[in-house]
Design an enzyme around this catalytic site. Structure first.
Site, PDB file in Angstrom:
ATOM      1  N   SER A   1       0.836  -1.280  -0.104  1.00 28.36           N
ATOM      2  CA  SER A   1       0.320   0.079   0.059  1.00 28.36           C
ATOM      3  C   SER A   1       0.898   1.396   0.085  1.00 28.36           C
ATOM      4  O   SER A   1       0.198   2.439  -0.152  1.00 28.36           O
ATOM      5  CB  SER A   1      -0.877  -0.091   1.226  1.00 28.36           C
ATOM      6  OG  SER A   1      -0.257  -0.351   2.282  1.00 28.36           O
TER       7      SER A   1
ATOM      8  N   HIS B   1      -2.929  -3.379  -6.064  1.00 29.99           N
ATOM      9  CA  HIS B   1      -3.295  -3.061  -4.650  1.00 29.99           C
ATOM     10  C   HIS B   1      -4.801  -3.237  -4.684  1.00 29.99           C
ATOM     11  O   HIS B   1      -5.741  -2.508  -5.100  1.00 29.99           O
ATOM     12  CB  HIS B   1      -2.969  -1.524  -4.371  1.00 29.99           C
ATOM     13  CG  HIS B   1      -3.169  -1.169  -3.007  1.00 29.99           C
ATOM     14  ND1 HIS B   1      -3.449  -0.064  -2.961  1.00 29.99           N
ATOM     15  CD2 HIS B   1      -3.006  -1.767  -1.907  1.00 29.99           C
ATOM     16  CE1 HIS B   1      -3.731   0.256  -1.295  1.00 29.99           C
ATOM     17  NE2 HIS B   1      -3.561  -0.956  -0.927  1.00 29.99           N
TER      18      HIS B   1
ATOM     19  N   GLU C   1      -6.141  -1.054  -7.608  1.00 29.47           N
ATOM     20  CA  GLU C   1      -5.339  -0.061  -7.747  1.00 29.47           C
ATOM     21  C   GLU C   1      -4.019  -0.597  -8.609  1.00 29.47           C
ATOM     22  O   GLU C   1      -3.320  -1.330  -7.579  1.00 29.47           O
ATOM     23  CB  GLU C   1      -4.911   1.020  -6.627  1.00 29.47           C
ATOM     24  CG  GLU C   1      -4.743   2.339  -6.910  1.00 29.47           C
ATOM     25  CD  GLU C   1      -4.204   2.873  -5.425  1.00 29.47           C
ATOM     26  OE1 GLU C   1      -4.517   4.352  -5.288  1.00 29.47           O
ATOM     27  OE2 GLU C   1      -3.930   2.446  -4.625  1.00 29.47           O
TER      28      GLU C   1
ATOM     29  N   ASN D   1      -4.434   6.001  -0.986  1.00 28.34           N
ATOM     30  CA  ASN D   1      -3.873   6.336   0.425  1.00 28.34           C
ATOM     31  C   ASN D   1      -3.231   7.788   0.334  1.00 28.34           C
ATOM     32  O   ASN D   1      -3.127   8.455   1.449  1.00 28.34           O
ATOM     33  CB  ASN D   1      -2.503   5.308   0.673  1.00 28.34           C
ATOM     34  CG  ASN D   1      -3.297   4.027   1.300  1.00 28.34           C
ATOM     35  OD1 ASN D   1      -4.447   4.135   1.915  1.00 28.34           O
ATOM     36  ND2 ASN D   1      -2.791   2.986   1.080  1.00 28.34           N
TER      37      ASN D   1
HETATM   38  N1  CAA Z   1     -18.386 -12.535   0.324  1.00 25.05           N
HETATM   39  C1  CAA Z   1     -19.027 -11.606  -0.469  1.00 25.05           C
HETATM   40  N2  CAA Z   1     -20.035 -10.796  -0.280  1.00 25.05           N
HETATM   41  C2  CAA Z   1     -20.105 -10.346   0.965  1.00 25.05           C
HETATM   42  C3  CAA Z   1     -19.411 -10.888   2.047  1.00 25.05           C
HETATM   43  C4  CAA Z   1     -18.555 -11.882   1.828  1.00 25.05           C
HETATM   44  N3  CAA Z   1     -17.643 -12.594   2.564  1.00 25.05           N
HETATM   45  N4  CAA Z   1     -19.814 -10.474   3.309  1.00 25.05           N
HETATM   46  C5  CAA Z   1     -20.439  -9.491   2.859  1.00 25.05           C
HETATM   47  N5  CAA Z   1     -20.884  -9.321   1.533  1.00 25.05           N
HETATM   48  C6  CAA Z   1     -21.819  -8.535   0.890  1.00 25.05           C
HETATM   49  C7  CAA Z   1     -22.965  -8.257   1.534  1.00 25.05           C
HETATM   50  O1  CAA Z   1     -24.034  -9.197   1.171  1.00 25.05           O
HETATM   51  C8  CAA Z   1     -23.435  -6.740   1.233  1.00 25.05           C
HETATM   52  O2  CAA Z   1     -23.777  -7.071  -0.246  1.00 25.05           O
HETATM   53  P1  CAA Z   1     -25.027  -5.871  -0.497  1.00 25.05           P
HETATM   54  O3  CAA Z   1     -24.746  -4.416  -0.541  1.00 25.05           O
HETATM   55  O4  CAA Z   1     -25.400  -6.501  -2.136  1.00 25.05           O
HETATM   56  O5  CAA Z   1     -26.397  -6.322   0.286  1.00 25.05           O
HETATM   57  C9  CAA Z   1     -22.036  -6.082   1.110  1.00 25.05           C
HETATM   58  O6  CAA Z   1     -21.197  -7.253   1.088  1.00 25.05           O
HETATM   59  C10 CAA Z   1     -21.925  -5.212   2.376  1.00 25.05           C
HETATM   60  O7  CAA Z   1     -21.864  -6.448   3.566  1.00 25.05           O
HETATM   61  P2  CAA Z   1     -22.168  -6.189   4.964  1.00 25.05           P
HETATM   62  O8  CAA Z   1     -23.811  -5.681   5.028  1.00 25.05           O
HETATM   63  O9  CAA Z   1     -21.759  -7.238   5.950  1.00 25.05           O
HETATM   64  O10 CAA Z   1     -21.530  -5.036   5.401  1.00 25.05           O
HETATM   65  P3  CAA Z   1     -21.701  -3.315   5.827  1.00 25.05           P
HETATM   66  O11 CAA Z   1     -22.686  -2.917   4.961  1.00 25.05           O
HETATM   67  O12 CAA Z   1     -21.717  -3.226   7.320  1.00 25.05           O
HETATM   68  O13 CAA Z   1     -20.189  -2.950   5.145  1.00 25.05           O
HETATM   69  C11 CAA Z   1     -18.097  -2.643   4.985  1.00 25.05           C
HETATM   70  C12 CAA Z   1     -19.150  -3.136   5.663  1.00 25.05           C
HETATM   71  C13 CAA Z   1     -17.864  -2.814   3.525  1.00 25.05           C
HETATM   72  C14 CAA Z   1     -16.664  -2.872   5.611  1.00 25.05           C
HETATM   73  C15 CAA Z   1     -18.304  -0.927   4.841  1.00 25.05           C
HETATM   74  O14 CAA Z   1     -18.561  -0.738   6.331  1.00 25.05           O
HETATM   75  C16 CAA Z   1     -17.101  -0.265   4.301  1.00 25.05           C
HETATM   76  O15 CAA Z   1     -17.318  -0.038   3.297  1.00 25.05           O
HETATM   77  N6  CAA Z   1     -16.275   0.239   5.279  1.00 25.05           N
HETATM   78  C17 CAA Z   1     -14.996   0.887   4.788  1.00 25.05           C
HETATM   79  C18 CAA Z   1     -14.138   0.116   4.154  1.00 25.05           C
HETATM   80  C19 CAA Z   1     -13.162   0.733   3.351  1.00 25.05           C
HETATM   81  O16 CAA Z   1     -12.768   1.900   3.434  1.00 25.05           O
HETATM   82  N7  CAA Z   1     -11.920  -0.080   3.066  1.00 25.05           N
HETATM   83  C20 CAA Z   1     -10.774   0.497   2.738  1.00 25.05           C
HETATM   84  C21 CAA Z   1      -9.509   0.580   3.723  1.00 25.05           C
HETATM   85  S1  CAA Z   1      -8.322   1.225   2.996  1.00 25.05           S
HETATM   86  C22 CAA Z   1      -7.398  -0.285   2.487  1.00 25.05           C
HETATM   87  O17 CAA Z   1      -7.837  -1.358   2.400  1.00 25.05           O
HETATM   88  C23 CAA Z   1      -6.093   0.291   1.569  1.00 25.05           C
HETATM   89  C24 CAA Z   1      -4.960   0.484   2.391  1.00 25.05           C
HETATM   90  O18 CAA Z   1      -4.040   0.443   1.736  1.00 25.05           O
HETATM   91  C25 CAA Z   1      -4.972   0.818   3.550  1.00 25.05           C
END
Ligand code: CAA
Length: 283
Positions: free
Chosen positions: A119, A140, A152, A190
Site C-alpha cells: 500500500s 493493490h 489500484e 492512500n
Molecule cells: N463475500 C461476498 N459478499 C459479502 C461478504 C462475503 N464474505 N460479506 C458481505 N458481503 C456483501 C453483503 O452481502 C453486502 O452486499 P449487498 O450490499 O449487495 O447487500 C455487502 O457485502 C456489505 O456487507 P455487510 O452488510 O456485511 O457490511 P456493511 O454494509 O456493514 O459494510 C464494509 C461493511 C464493506 C466494511 C463497509 O463498512 C465499508 O465499506 N467500510 C469502509 C471500508 C474501506 O474503506 N476499506 C478500505 C480501507 S483502505 C485499504 O484497504 C487500503 C490500504 O492500503 C490501507
C-alpha cells in the site's frame, strides 16, 4: 498470455482475501505462509468468508465448495514454479519483500508476472532485485477484498504495456474496477486517505469533538460507510502509521506527519480491531 495458476504470498487479511476472490473467479490458487499455524488461520478466514457469501446469498454452497477446492496452501515458495501470476501480500517490510521477489524471480517461469499488494512501498525497488522488471507491477486490493470493488494498479517506469494489459484482463476476470497510478508512496487512494485519517486523529487529540461525534459527522455529513476513527481501527493503527511514515519519508510533507497520539497508541499496542482495542473497544 493465459493465466491459469495464481500464487499468493501471505495468507493474512489481504492475502486470504486475494486467494478467495481468485478462487471464486475460477483460478487454481497456491497460497504460501511462513508457518502452519498462520496458514491454517488464513485458510480458515477464506472458509469463513465463503460461508458468509453463501449466507448472504452471494454464492451457492456448490460454488463455494468448488472455490475452496481450488485453494492450495503451502509453506514453500518453490510450489509456485508453475504460476503465471503471483501477488505478494506479505509483511510491509522492504527487505522481506526484496527477499521474496529475488527468490520468486528464480522460481517462476520466465513469462510469469510478479505483483505486490503493497500500500505504500516502492514497487520499483522490489523490481530492482529481479531480472523481470517489465513484468512487475503493484496490484493493490482493498480491505475487505471480497467486497471492495477496486484494484489500484501501480505502474513503474519498467512495467511493459503487455504486463498492464494482462493485469487489466486479470482484474476484469475478478469483477473488479481498476485504476492506474505511478509508483509513488500512497498511489491514489492512500495519498488522499492518509492525510484525512491523520487529521481525524489530530482533531480528536486536540479535543475538538468526541470520537463518536467525529465519526457520526463524517458518516452522516459525507455519507461515508465508516467514520475516520472507526476506519482507522478497521485498517489497523500500525498499518496506517507505517503508510504515513513511508509517505513522510518520501515527500517530507507535514500533511503525512503522524500526530503524536497515533504513534503512542501503536506503541501501547492499541492497534484497532486486530488487537481488540483502538479508538474503540472490541472486547
Ligand atoms: N463475500 C461476498 N459478499 C459479502 C461478504 C462475503 N464474505 N460479506 C458481505 N458481503 C456483501 C453483503 O452481502 C453486502 O452486499 P449487498 O450490499 O449487495 O447487500 C455487502 O457485502 C456489505 O456487507 P455487510 O452488510 O456485511 O457490511 P456493511 O454494509 O456493514 O459494510 C464494509 C461493511 C464493506 C466494511 C463497509 O463498512 C465499508 O465499506 N467500510 C469502509 C471500508 C474501506 O474503506 N476499506 C478500505 C480501507 S483502505 C485499504 O484497504 C487500503 C490500504 O492500503 C490501507
Amino acid at each position: 498470455m493465459e493465466i491459469n495458476g495464481i500464487g499468493v504470498v501471505g495468507c493474512g487479511l489481504m492475502g486470504s482475501g486475494i486467494a478467495e476472490v481468485c478462487a471464486r473467479a475460477g483460478y487454481e490458487v497456491v497460497v504460501r505462509e511462513v508457518n502452519d499455524a498462520l496458514l491454517q488461520k488464513g485458510l480458515g478466514r477464506v472458509q469463513g468468508s465463503l460461508a458468509k457469501a453463501v449466507a448472504r446469498g452471494k454464492a451457492t454452497q456448490g460454488q463455494v465448495d468448488e472455490a475452496l477446492a481450488r485453494v492450495h496452501g503451502t509453506l514453500d515458495l518453490a510450489t509456485f514454479a508453475k504460476c503465471d501470476l503471483v501477488v505478494e501480500a506479505a509483511i510491509e517490510n522492504m527487505s522481506a519483500k526484496k527477499e521474496i521477489f529475488a527468490a520468486l524471480d528464480d522460481i517462476l517461469p520466465p513469462h510469469a508476472i510478479l505483483a505486490s499488494n503493497t500500500s505504500s512501498l516502492c514497487v520499483t525497488e522490489m523490481a530492482s532485485v529481479t531480472k523481470r522488471g517489465d513484468r512487475i507491477l503493484g496490484i493493490h486490493f482493498f480491505n475487505p477484498v471480497p467486497i471492495m470493488p477496486l484494484i489500484e494498479f501501480v505502474r513503474t517506469i519498467l512495467t511493459s504495456d503487455e504486463t498492464m494489459e494482462i493485469a487489466h484482463q486479470f482484474g476484469a476476470s475478478l469483477g473488479k474496477r481498476m485504476v492506474t497510478a505511478k509508483d509513488t508512496p500512497g498511489f491514489i487512494v492512500n495519498r488522499l486517505l492518509i492525510p484525512y485519517l491523520l487529521d481525524a486523529v489530530g482533531i480528536y487529540e486536540d479535543g475538538l469533538a468526541t470520537r463518536e461525534d467525529i465519526d457520526t459527522a463524517v458518516k452522516l455529513g459525507l455519507n461515508h460507510p465508516m467514520g475516520p476513527l472507526t476506519l482507522l481501527d478497521f485498517v489497523g493503527l500500525d498499518t496506517t502509521l507505517f503508510i504515513a511514515d513511508a509517505m513522510y519519508e518520501e515527500f517530507k510533507d507535514p500533511r503525512y506527519a503522524a500526530p503524536p497520539l497515533l504513534r503512542r497508541m501503536v506503541l501501547a499496542g492499541h492497534l484497532g480491531r486486530k488487537s481488540g482495542k483502538g479508538f474503540y473497544d472490541y472486547g
